[in-house]
Design a protein around this motif. Structure first.
Motif, mmCIF file in Angstrom:
data_model
loop_
_atom_site.group_PDB
_atom_site.id
_atom_site.type_symbol
_atom_site.label_atom_id
_atom_site.label_comp_id
_atom_site.label_asym_id
_atom_site.label_seq_id
_atom_site.Cartn_x
_atom_site.Cartn_y
_atom_site.Cartn_z
ATOM 1 N N LEU A 1 2.774 4.501 -7.070
ATOM 2 C CA LEU A 1 3.605 5.392 -7.398
ATOM 3 C C LEU A 1 3.498 6.880 -7.592
ATOM 4 O O LEU A 1 4.704 7.881 -7.305
ATOM 5 C CB LEU A 1 1.904 6.941 -8.111
ATOM 6 C CG LEU A 1 0.929 5.494 -9.086
ATOM 7 C CD1 LEU A 1 -0.068 6.007 -9.503
ATOM 8 C CD2 LEU A 1 2.031 4.661 -10.397
ATOM 9 N N GLY A 2 3.009 6.954 -5.681
ATOM 10 C CA GLY A 2 4.124 8.256 -4.759
ATOM 11 C C GLY A 2 6.252 7.734 -4.569
ATOM 12 O O GLY A 2 6.557 8.989 -4.861
ATOM 13 N N ASN A 3 5.804 6.606 -4.864
ATOM 14 C CA ASN A 3 7.459 6.581 -4.516
ATOM 15 C C ASN A 3 8.387 6.497 -5.676
ATOM 16 O O ASN A 3 9.272 7.167 -6.568
ATOM 17 C CB ASN A 3 8.007 4.674 -3.904
ATOM 18 C CG ASN A 3 6.882 5.078 -2.918
ATOM 19 O OD1 ASN A 3 6.000 4.634 -2.637
ATOM 20 N ND2 ASN A 3 8.062 4.424 -1.761
ATOM 21 N N SER B 1 1.239 -1.318 -0.037
ATOM 22 C CA SER B 1 -0.158 0.496 0.142
ATOM 23 C C SER B 1 0.610 1.024 -0.050
ATOM 24 O O SER B 1 1.251 2.083 -0.723
ATOM 25 C CB SER B 1 -0.667 0.141 1.085
ATOM 26 O OG SER B 1 -1.406 0.866 1.188
ATOM 27 N N ALA B 2 1.941 1.223 1.004
ATOM 28 C CA ALA B 2 2.820 2.330 1.098
ATOM 29 C C ALA B 2 3.635 2.337 -0.550
ATOM 30 O O ALA B 2 3.887 3.566 -0.713
ATOM 31 C CB ALA B 2 3.478 2.117 1.726
ATOM 32 N N ILE C 1 -9.104 9.700 -3.913
ATOM 33 C CA ILE C 1 -7.605 9.715 -4.001
ATOM 34 C C ILE C 1 -7.245 8.412 -5.444
ATOM 35 O O ILE C 1 -6.604 8.513 -6.206
ATOM 36 C CB ILE C 1 -6.710 8.954 -3.136
ATOM 37 C CG1 ILE C 1 -6.834 10.416 -1.772
ATOM 38 C CG2 ILE C 1 -5.130 8.457 -3.559
ATOM 39 C CD1 ILE C 1 -5.978 9.887 -0.755
ATOM 40 N N SER D 1 -5.308 -1.149 -1.295
ATOM 41 C CA SER D 1 -5.643 -0.951 -0.739
ATOM 42 C C SER D 1 -6.880 0.451 -0.197
ATOM 43 O O SER D 1 -7.281 0.380 0.331
ATOM 44 C CB SER D 1 -4.219 -0.180 0.233
ATOM 45 O OG SER D 1 -4.050 0.973 -0.074
ATOM 46 N N LEU E 1 3.521 6.944 2.863
ATOM 47 C CA LEU E 1 3.401 6.374 3.839
ATOM 48 C C LEU E 1 1.640 5.204 3.373
ATOM 49 O O LEU E 1 1.246 4.710 5.006
ATOM 50 C CB LEU E 1 3.620 5.997 5.022
ATOM 51 C CG LEU E 1 5.303 6.448 5.938
ATOM 52 C CD1 LEU E 1 5.225 6.752 6.831
ATOM 53 C CD2 LEU E 1 6.032 5.127 5.515
ATOM 54 N N SER E 2 0.833 6.285 2.733
ATOM 55 C CA SER E 2 -0.625 6.620 2.523
ATOM 56 C C SER E 2 -1.167 6.086 4.049
ATOM 57 O O SER E 2 -2.232 5.526 4.729
ATOM 58 C CB SER E 2 -0.638 4.332 2.397
ATOM 59 O OG SER E 2 -0.544 3.982 1.820
ATOM 60 N N TYR F 1 -5.703 8.669 -9.114
ATOM 61 C CA TYR F 1 -4.764 7.891 -8.596
ATOM 62 C C TYR F 1 -4.613 6.266 -10.006
ATOM 63 O O TYR F 1 -3.677 5.618 -10.768
ATOM 64 C CB TYR F 1 -4.977 6.795 -7.135
ATOM 65 C CG TYR F 1 -3.113 5.913 -6.848
ATOM 66 C CD1 TYR F 1 -2.214 7.414 -6.518
ATOM 67 C CD2 TYR F 1 -3.329 4.745 -6.963
ATOM 68 C CE1 TYR F 1 -0.704 6.344 -6.244
ATOM 69 C CE2 TYR F 1 -1.701 4.640 -6.506
ATOM 70 C CZ TYR F 1 -1.364 4.520 -5.683
ATOM 71 O OH TYR F 1 0.278 4.418 -5.834
ATOM 72 N N MET G 1 -6.061 8.200 5.800
ATOM 73 C CA MET G 1 -7.205 8.460 5.467
ATOM 74 C C MET G 1 -7.630 7.020 5.455
ATOM 75 O O MET G 1 -8.879 6.345 5.120
ATOM 76 C CB MET G 1 -7.052 9.054 3.961
ATOM 77 C CG MET G 1 -6.566 7.617 3.511
ATOM 78 S SD MET G 1 -6.579 5.735 2.699
ATOM 79 C CE MET G 1 -7.963 6.130 2.153
#
Ligand code: PHE
Length: 461
Positions: free
Chosen positions: A25-27, A21-22, A100, A323, A228-229, A104, A232
């Motif tokens: 795309l963020g990383n 989950s963490a 999101i 997630s 880190l999700s 996303y 929310m």
């Protein structure tokens, strides 16, 4: 109803799912481009501090609330506080899940579509970097391409969540996460062995403090939440399927470690390649979609590496999108008594509809602006820059002052007895960070976000 609730099959299953989950795309998409825009190494140091001082304590708090209550976010807050206000904080998380996932999945759809482009060898038609940017703009400008891959991605997400916690999310994460690590390591080695890679490494590791201002600190902190999700209820929801025998602080530490490691490896893989072929590291959100294809063309073995890269990106997005969908599903199942399969179908459909204007923001709706932002950017802004930090702020206040540390600590101790007895200072740190650092710093981020909103509103009124 509670004893029929699902649970993770193993501790590793939970860690991989939560790390999945963490890591997203963020990383791989966001972290490298914001690091690139904000000066590289010095930004990364600030980001690491935010992860340690705020990310980790809030992550522990979220997982703990979930594990203690074994409920969805709304039920969890209600159970611990018996208050409507706090239940609505959980409700904010559910809304966050809808919002999101709706945008996303649009970017995740691009990643999916780019696997096909990579397979077709489309990138090899580019003679200069501008042509890969034009190609990208043509693709996202095409309604059918954009909507088609968005819907396909939503469908794959729904199939995994449909299969359930153990058979879908856990099994999927156990298969996909090792593939992701493996692919990323290959890409990092490829990057490091390119001629000129050292310039990329310099950019990543030589701090230039003149580039760090309040603005970049705030961006770093906001990103710590997204990556880190947090804020929310995603980690709360995953924690709610966890057994009391699994240590929350240790799990949280492993999740943070894996998420940070992957962001750094992705940064190395991407910047060594970008510098090796002499492109601009500060290309912004288009970095991996415009810049990387033109890097692949110039790289020996580029055809294979381009396919691997977009497969990797899609997998990372998928273990995060499941997630997000699970948060929404858990609410309708736990609180509204919906049958799980029905919830998955209905909610995935609703989110797909909600995502249509985001997908169209790059073509027919490009000129439709809300406060100066297109629909996609507006939803991203509200969710990532307002809802997540606000959620994180309220979660730390909740644990520190509403639920109360004493009760929280009794629950936190379960499964972590050794840590409590041998390293009690860890727990003291958690208390201090959660009570003071986290709320104060998050509050500042929020003020900043609202400040931006203010400016935008002023511009148009
Ligand atoms: N952490 C995910 C990423 O980095 C995004 C995400 C945010 C997932 C919030 C779930 C909840 O891509």
């Amino acid at each position: 109803m509670e004893n029929k609730r699902e649970s993770w099959g193993s501790k590793t299953g939970f860690i991989l799912a939560a790390a999945g989950s963490a890591i997203g795309l963020g990383n791989i998409w966001k972290f490298p481009y914001i690091a690139g825009e904000n000066g590289g190494a010095s930004f990364i140091i600030v980001y690491l501090i935010c992860i340690a001082v705020i990310g980790l304590p809030v992550l522990i708090a979220e997982i703990l609330i979930g594990r203690t209550t074994q409920r969805d976010p709304v039920g969890a807050f209600r159970k611990l506080s018996n208050s409507k206000f706090w239940a609505s904080v959980g409700g904010m998380g559910i809304v966050g899940g809808f919002l999101i996932l709706s945008f996303y999945a649009v970017i995740a759809g691009w990643a999916l579509g780019y696997i096909v482009e990579a397979l077709k060898g489309s990138f090899f038609n580019f003679t200069e970097p501008t042509s890969s940017a034009n190609y990208f703009n043509d693709l996202v400008g095409n309604i059918f391409w954009n909507l088609g891959y968005f819907i396909l991605f939503m469908l794959i997400t729904a199939v995994i969540v449909w299969a359930g916690i153990r058979k879908g999310i856990e099994r999927g994460s156990k298969i996909m996460m090792p593939i992701l690590f493996f692919l990323l390591i290959i890409l990092m080695i490829r990057g490091l062995t390119l001629e000129g890679a050292e310039n990329g490494m310099k950019f990543l590791w030589d701090p230039d403090w003149s580039k760090i201002g309040p603005q970049s600190v705030l961006i770093a902190l906001g990103h710590a939440f997204f990556t880190l999700s947090l804020g929310m209820g995603a980690m709360l929801t995953y924690g709610s399927y966890m057994s009391k025998k699994t240590s929350v602080p240790n799990s949280a530490l492993q999740i943070v470690f894996l998420d940070t490691l992957i962001a750094l490896i992705a940064g190395i893989a991407i910047f060594t390649s970008v510098f090796a072929v002499g492109l601009d590291p500060a290309a912004g959100p288009g970095l991996i979609f415009h810049t990387l294809p033109s890097v692949f063309i110039k790289m020996p073995g580029g055809y294979i590496f381009s396919i691997l890269f977009f497969v990797l990106l899609t997998i990372a997005a998928l273990t995060s999108s499941i997630s997000l969908l699970q948060v929404v599903v858990s609410y309708f199942v736990d609180e509204r008594g919906w049958q799980r399969h029905r919830a998955v179908i209905v909610l995935a459909l609703v989110i797909s509809i909600l995502g249509i204007p985001s997908a169209l923001s790059f073509n027919v709706l490009a000129d439709f602006k809300i406060f100066g932002l297109n629909f996609f950017a507006f939803v991203d802004f509200i969710a990532s820059n307002i809802l997540l930090p606000l959620g994180g702020l309220l979660i730390s206040i909740f644990v520190a002052w509403v639920w109360g540390f004493d009760k929280a600590l009794v629950n936190l101790r379960e499964g972590a007895e050794k840590l409590f007895d041998n390293n009690p200072w860890v727990i003291k740190f958690w208390k201090i960070f959660l009570r003071f650092f986290a709320p104060v710093l998050i509050f500042l981020v929020l003020l900043h976000s609202i400040g931006i909103l203010d400016k935008i509103i002023n511009m148009f009124s």
